[in-house]
Scaffold this active site. Structure first.
Site, PDB file in Angstrom:
ATOM      1  NE  ARG A 406       4.218   2.358   7.179  1.00 27.74           N
ATOM      2  CZ  ARG A 406       5.323   3.097   7.220  1.00 27.74           C
ATOM      3  NH1 ARG A 406       6.492   2.504   7.335  1.00 27.74           N
ATOM      4  NH2 ARG A 406       5.244   4.400   7.136  1.00 27.74           N
ATOM      5  CG  HIS A 436      -3.532   6.497  -0.479  1.00 31.86           C
ATOM      6  ND1 HIS A 436      -4.527   7.301   0.025  1.00 31.86           N
ATOM      7  CD2 HIS A 436      -3.492   5.411   0.336  1.00 31.86           C
ATOM      8  CE1 HIS A 436      -5.072   6.748   1.082  1.00 31.86           C
ATOM      9  NE2 HIS A 436      -4.461   5.592   1.302  1.00 31.86           N
TER      10      HIS A 436
END
Length: 687
Positions: A406, A436
């Site tokens: 993001r 991640h």
């Protein structure tokens, strides 16, 4: 907004909990113990956080409302429409407080002979400098939009600040205009010093001072300018065009973000009503948008870059990053890691060891393959250049780069293209899952055998954030752990196949099961009178299933200590539910970022470092890795540093209690954990 009534519920709504976290950031800005310029920078962080909150979380709740859903069970017992109203109320209160904090800081700066001037109190001594600066630097960068009833308002940029200008013409008609505050110029202009005083003017006020120069072709009798800002939904929407590559789809989606639906409109509360109504009508602002009356200045995130003016006395004392005892930047890291594991705890230790490790791998003829996951990179990344260097030198380099990180999508796209051109094999994650995890495995040929070396981290491989984020990185040649890590990279290639791991814990397939197993072990100990104990450090906890399991452990008598920096939906200290759970949050000079899980006591404790917070997205919808710590010294080091953080009674707050964000005060000697942790590592070097 925590009340005794809401504490009778099992969970705190995640959006409200996040706003509580940002209130802790605002506490740092208002804390007179914090150096003055650092206080301004915390005000900038508070504002930047709020921008991202509206782009993501508020936008998500707004989408729920517009879809005609209540989502009460998913939102902690609050209907989505009601939640939007609560958020707006809290934000207005916080914005009001932040303006008061800003005014107090500016008054204190005057005492330090630093004066922030506006267009109404500019000295004649600065007049020529400002006019020259405007003509040479500002005017060429200006975008000025002339508006009238016939002109369709162009899409205002997300989170850009604009001066809304109203000219009252000689015939009493109104002419409106918008001036975009240029981002290419530093928001704070340092004016010539005189009489031992420093002077700063913001670009906004410099523009107000020069309005007559900008609009000199108009015949008006009065002119005024007030700031406005719009925040848009930042959700990425992907095209289904099969002819486009994944990079192209992400790139297009990032560009379309500028056209996202507005979710917040902030305006100077002194703006004339006629100007406000004209703009809101033109922009199509609706009741489901958050309309926030604010102060004279928006985009206060720019205060993160407030100039230091050479005043080191108004900043935190510098803490030079330390070397890791036993690990040298001047000799082979492979040779050192072959003998034992090492732990890097940034920013207390220098991040240079990670870069050195990859640079050594890029040059070492024995290194055959390098595999690494990348989530966020620095603007100028030595990590990326080392990987490209390795590929040029004939190594097989595989990078799993997350293009959907993001607000870092554009940077990652640029680096992905550079690495692709440099011969690096790129993997763009797994469909439906964000990658991640933070890990690297290197295969090296030694005596005709392949030996693995690598590192696993709680944070990003980013030189810039490593100076302000606290994160653990484990360097290891443990073949068992690294064999498991290699299987994760195999999963990226064949994600229809679910691999089994003997040592590490991975999401999305095993994390929840492992967490429950570890908690159950402590429940059994507690019920047997052997004192179950759990210690956790993470950014956020929102998974109701995991929270319920912790409540079960608390009821069984397990003592649970939690350090949660950000969102915490768990409610501690409730009799019959969570009386054995205590939760603190530490907000200080560095951003607390590690994820650490400790189950049990001392030598027998199971210790894991992880990339995963205990959120549904991290457990079920991402690729995450939690790594066990086997080295006795490193296990002790992690427990020691956790205990230092837990003993904090200067920067620790008690969260989800009736007295919201109350500082944890006790009669123990004062411990500011980030300073104490630095001292801990200094002593390790001395010993």
């Amino acid at each position: 907004m925590i009340t005794n009534e809401s504490l009778n519920n099992s969970y705190i709504n995640r959006e409200i909990s996040w706003l509580q976290f940002n209130a802790r950031v605002l506490q740092e800005a208002s804390d007179e113990r914090v150096p003055l310029i650092e206080r301004l920078r915390f005000l900038g962080i508070f504002s930047n956080n709020l921008d991202e909150f509206f782009k993501v979380r508020y936008a998500t709740v707004k989408r729920i409302v517009e879809a005609g859903k209540g989502a009460k069970s998913e939102l902690g017992g609050i209907r989505a429409e009601e939640l939007l109203e609560i958020i707006t109320k809290i934000v207005i209160e916080q914005q009001t407080e932040s303006l008061e904090v800003l005014e107090a800081i500016e008054n204190r700066l005057k005492d330090e002979n630093i004066h922030i001037v506006d267009e109404t109190n500019i000295s004649w001594k600065h007049h020529d400098f400002i006019k020259k600066y405007f003509i040479q630097k500002v005017s060429p960068a200006l975008v000025t939009i002339i508006l009238n009833d016939l002109v369709t308002l162009p899409n205002l940029k997300d989170s850009a600040a604009y001066l809304a200008v109203r000219m009252v013409m000689n015939d009493d008609s109104n002419q409106f205009a918008l001036i975009e505050i240029p981002k290419s110029i530093n928001r704070f202009v340092e004016l010539p010093k005189y009489e031992g005083k420093d002077f700063i003017i913001m670009i906004d006020d410099l523009l107000r001072y020069c309005l007559s120069d900008i609009f000199n072709i108009f015949d008006y009798k009065s002119i005024s300018a007030h700031m406005v800002k719009i925040t848009r939904d930042a959700e990425l929407d992907f095209e289904s065009d099969l002819s486009k590559s994944f990079i192209e789809k992400i790139s297009d989606s990032v560009k379309h973000r500028q056209l996202g639906e507005p979710v917040r409109f902030v305006y100077d509360k002194t703006i004339e009503e006629v100007t406000l109504q004209f703009l809101m009508g033109k922009m199509g602002i609706t009741d489901t948008d958050s309309i926030i009356p604010g102060g004279r200045y928006h985009n206060r995130r720019d205060y993160m870059k407030f100039p230091s003016m050479g005043r080191q006395d108004l900043l935190y004392p510098k803490m030079e990053s330390l070397p890791i005892k036993g690990l040298s930047l001047e000799s082979s890291i492979f040779e050192a890691i072959a003998k034992k594991d090492y732990l890097l705890y940034a920013p207390y230790h220098t991040f240079s060891y990670v870069v050195k490790f990859l640079r050594e791998a890029a040059l070492d003829p024995k290194v055959k393959t390098i595999k690494i996951t990348i989530y966020r990179l620095a603007e100028i990344s030595h990590i990326a250049s080392s990987l490209i260097n390795a590929a040029i030198n004939g190594k097989s380099v595989t990078v799993s780069i997350e293009l959907q990180a993001r607000f870092d999508e554009e940077a990652n796209i640029n680096y992905a293209q550079q690495m692709q051109e440099g011969g690096v094999n790129l993997i763009f994650g797994v469909q439906g899952l964000k990658v991640h995890s933070k890990m690297c495995v290197i295969e090296r040929e030694e005596n005709k055998k392949i030996i693995r070396y690598g590192f696993i981290s709680t944070g990003n491989f980013n030189e810039s954030t490593a100076r302000i984020y606290t994160d653990y990185t484990l360097f290891t040649s443990n073949q068992n752990i690294l064999k498991d890590i290699t299987k994760v990279f195999m999963f990226f290639d064949t994600n229809y196949k679910i691999y089994r791991y003997k040592y590490i814990v991975t999401s999305p397939h095993y994390t929840k099961k492992a967490i429950f197993k570890f908690i159950d072990e402590q429940i059994i100990l507690a019920k047997a009178g052997m004192g179950g104990y759990i210690r956790l450090k993470m950014n956020s906890i929102t998974s109701y299933l995991v929270i319920d399991k912790l409540y079960e452990a608390s009821r069984a008598g397990v003592k649970i200590d939690m350090i949660v920096r950000g969102i915490c939906c768990l409610v501690p200290g409730i009799k019959g539910m969570s009386e054995n759970i205590e939760v603190i949050s530490i907000v200080d000079k560095f951003l607390e970022h590690p994820r650490v899980y400790i189950f049990g006591n001392d030598r027998d404790a199971k210790v894991y470092i992880s990339s995963a917070d205990w959120m549904t997205r991290n457990i079920d919808n991402r690729v995450e890795v939690s790594c066990p710590i086997y080295d006795v010294e490193i296990k002790k080091e992690i427990i020691d540093t956790f205990n230092i953080s837990w003993s904090d009674n200067v920067k620790a707050r008690l969260i989800n209690t009736p007295n919201e964000n109350e500082y944890r005060i006790n009669n123990n000697p004062k411990v500011r954990s980030q300073i104490a942790t630095y001292d801990y590592y200094l002593k390790k070097l001395e010993n």
